[in-house]
Motif scaffolding. Structure first.
Motif, PDB file in Angstrom:
ATOM      1  N   GLY A   1       6.412   4.832 -10.074  1.00 38.58           N
ATOM      2  CA  GLY A   1       5.485   5.767  -9.435  1.00 38.58           C
ATOM      3  C   GLY A   1       4.041   5.323  -9.575  1.00 38.58           C
ATOM      4  O   GLY A   1       3.242   5.454  -8.635  1.00 38.58           O
ATOM      5  N   ALA A   2       3.708   4.756 -10.736  1.00 33.99           N
ATOM      6  CA  ALA A   2       2.332   4.306 -10.981  1.00 33.99           C
ATOM      7  C   ALA A   2       1.966   3.112 -10.111  1.00 33.99           C
ATOM      8  O   ALA A   2       0.804   2.945  -9.724  1.00 33.99           O
ATOM      9  N   ILE A   3       2.953   2.290  -9.770  1.00 33.57           N
ATOM     10  CA  ILE A   3       2.696   1.148  -8.892  1.00 33.57           C
ATOM     11  C   ILE A   3       2.214   1.619  -7.524  1.00 33.57           C
ATOM     12  O   ILE A   3       1.282   1.075  -6.939  1.00 33.57           O
ATOM     13  N   LEU A   4       2.858   2.680  -7.018  1.00 30.52           N
ATOM     14  CA  LEU A   4       2.580   3.133  -5.652  1.00 30.52           C
ATOM     15  C   LEU A   4       1.382   4.065  -5.536  1.00 30.52           C
ATOM     16  O   LEU A   4       0.715   4.099  -4.501  1.00 30.52           O
ATOM     17  N   LYS A   5       1.095   4.804  -6.578  1.00 34.49           N
ATOM     18  CA  LYS A   5       0.115   5.888  -6.496  1.00 34.49           C
ATOM     19  C   LYS A   5      -1.264   5.390  -6.059  1.00 34.49           C
ATOM     20  O   LYS A   5      -1.885   4.558  -6.718  1.00 34.49           O
ATOM     21  N   ASP A   6      -1.720   5.912  -4.910  1.00 38.51           N
ATOM     22  CA  ASP A   6      -3.052   5.607  -4.366  1.00 38.51           C
ATOM     23  C   ASP A   6      -3.296   4.114  -4.178  1.00 38.51           C
ATOM     24  O   ASP A   6      -4.442   3.649  -4.225  1.00 38.51           O
ATOM     25  N   ARG A   7      -2.233   3.342  -3.964  1.00 37.01           N
ATOM     26  CA  ARG A   7      -2.405   1.898  -3.879  1.00 37.01           C
ATOM     27  C   ARG A   7      -2.932   1.500  -2.497  1.00 37.01           C
ATOM     28  O   ARG A   7      -2.351   1.844  -1.466  1.00 37.01           O
ATOM     29  N   LYS A   8      -4.025   0.760  -2.506  1.00 35.19           N
ATOM     30  CA  LYS A   8      -4.627   0.250  -1.278  1.00 35.19           C
ATOM     31  C   LYS A   8      -5.017  -1.210  -1.492  1.00 35.19           C
ATOM     32  O   LYS A   8      -5.505  -1.577  -2.557  1.00 35.19           O
ATOM     33  N   LEU A   9      -4.806  -2.014  -0.474  1.00 35.36           N
ATOM     34  CA  LEU A   9      -5.141  -3.433  -0.565  1.00 35.36           C
ATOM     35  C   LEU A   9      -6.625  -3.632  -0.834  1.00 35.36           C
ATOM     36  O   LEU A   9      -7.026  -4.551  -1.566  1.00 35.36           O
TER      37      LEU A   9
ATOM     38  N   GLU B   1       0.848  -1.186   0.000  1.00 34.66           N
ATOM     39  CA  GLU B   1       0.000   0.000   0.000  1.00 34.66           C
ATOM     40  C   GLU B   1       0.888   1.242   0.000  1.00 34.66           C
ATOM     41  O   GLU B   1       2.028   1.206   0.478  1.00 34.66           O
ATOM     42  N   GLU B   2       0.372   2.316  -0.536  1.00 35.20           N
ATOM     43  CA  GLU B   2       1.145   3.554  -0.590  1.00 35.20           C
ATOM     44  C   GLU B   2       1.606   3.974   0.807  1.00 35.20           C
ATOM     45  O   GLU B   2       2.735   4.438   0.998  1.00 35.20           O
ATOM     46  N   LYS B   3       0.763   3.737   1.780  1.00 37.02           N
ATOM     47  CA  LYS B   3       1.101   4.148   3.150  1.00 37.02           C
ATOM     48  C   LYS B   3       2.257   3.340   3.727  1.00 37.02           C
ATOM     49  O   LYS B   3       2.910   3.768   4.677  1.00 37.02           O
ATOM     50  N   ASP B   4       2.533   2.138   3.156  1.00 38.09           N
ATOM     51  CA  ASP B   4       3.653   1.327   3.649  1.00 38.09           C
ATOM     52  C   ASP B   4       4.972   2.079   3.542  1.00 38.09           C
ATOM     53  O   ASP B   4       5.824   1.992   4.424  1.00 38.09           O
ATOM     54  N   LEU B   5       5.145   2.808   2.444  1.00 35.87           N
ATOM     55  CA  LEU B   5       6.375   3.572   2.250  1.00 35.87           C
ATOM     56  C   LEU B   5       6.464   4.698   3.274  1.00 35.87           C
ATOM     57  O   LEU B   5       7.518   4.936   3.865  1.00 35.87           O
TER      58      LEU B   5
END
Length: 325
Positions: free
Chosen positions: A229-237, A159-163
């Motif tokens: 960048g696209a992998i991480l952007k707004d990523r949520k499980l 998830e983006e928040k992981d970083l």
């Protein structure tokens, strides 16, 4: 001085690339580019002679060099049992697009369009790291065309928040980009240190590393940054779709790029149709660091044609027990 001059007139990386190209041809594959339209061209190694009685196997690479470098040592194990396809993802090797889409969803659609152009109706897939992101997306978007799925150290459940919360060994995206897309020998050594339990990179002369960077790491640099960048952007499980295909998750126990917790997170997310094996004394590049173990589990999973049903708890437990005992 003599070594410096040698590195200028002879590229060890280009020579190795030629060797892989020769070995792929010798394994019964040919290099072909497919124009997918809308400014997208995808390169792939495809069977010289397709055998319709064989199942189809798609090998999808991760970040790093082109597809040949990541599957060159494994190819011989599969060409007798499968029609094998090894594509370069967009902005790797000889594949590219003029479109602005950088998502793994677009990569997945492009790979599937390319496979359809080669007359492949159904396939199993092995995806390493970023290739696993693409493979997962293919399984979600085209469930009727995907059979078995192998995801190797593919952190699709991040998830983006992981970083932001310090889950990874880097402080921010910029640091991650500088390591994943190395432009200096020092950064390439960092990448090897993150990828292998015993990297040995500090013993490699800088001119070898510079040669590798010049040949393999300078094309489409900005586009590759955008892919990450696209992998991480707004990523949520919670946004990750479920897949139903029988799935094998392979992970290096000491992965420093995508920590093992992401493997267990993926197993929980996919559920009963997935099994996980954890390889000891291996990092992110488990396919290169522990090739015998990697191939053993691929064969056990992919060559099992008796049933496509999800593995039982007993089957999964046996696989896990073999590594934890």
């Amino acid at each position: 001085m003599h070594q410096f001059k040698l590195s200028k007139c002879f590229s060890f990386t280009a020579s190795r690339d030629w060797f892989y190209r020769y070995s792929f041809g010798n394994a019964g594959l040919r290099s072909i580019k497919t124009d997918l339209g809308e400014g997208t061209v995808m390169h792939c190694w495809v069977p010289k002679i397709k055998n319709d009685s064989k199942p189809n196997l798609l090998l999808v690479h991760g970040f790093g060099a082109n597809a040949m470098w990541q599957y060159g040592e494994h190819l011989r194990h599969f060409t007798s049992r499968f029609n094998v396809y090894v594509p370069d993802l967009i902005f790797f090797g000889e594949s590219y697009t003029t479109r602005s889409d950088r998502t793994e969803s677009f990569q997945a659609q492009s790979v599937m369009k390319m496979m359809e152009a080669h007359g492949v109706p159904r396939m199993s897939l092995v995806g390493i790291s970023y290739g696993g992101f693409v493979g997962y997306s293919m399984a979600a978007q085209f469930p009727e065309k995907m059979e078995k799925l192998v995801l190797c150290c593919a952190g699709v459940c991040l998830e983006e928040k992981d970083l932001e919360e310090g889950f990874f060994n880097v402080k921010d995206l910029d640091e991650a980009l500088s390591i994943l897309l190395p432009q200096t020998p020092e950064k390439l050594r960092d990448l090897m240190r993150f990828s292998f339990v015993k990297p040995g990179a500090r013993w490699v002369p800088s001119y070898f590393l510079t040669d590798f960077i010049d040949v393999m790491c300078t094309n489409y640099l900005e586009e590759k940054r955008e892919l990450i960048g696209a992998i991480l952007k707004d990523r949520k499980l919670s946004h990750l779709p479920l897949i139903s295909q029988r799935t094998l998750i392979i992970w290096g126990e000491e992965d420093k790029i995508f920590p093992l917790e992401l493997g267990y997170r993926l197993k929980r997310h996919v559920g009963e149709s997935a099994e996980i094996v954890v390889i000891k004394n291996a990092g992110h590049a488990v396919n290169m660091e522990k090739p015998k173990d990697f191939i053993k589990h691929l064969k056990l999973f992919l060559f099992d044609s008796v049933s496509s049903d999800p593995p039982s708890q007993t089957q999964s437990g046996l696989v896990l027990h073999s590594y934890w005992s």
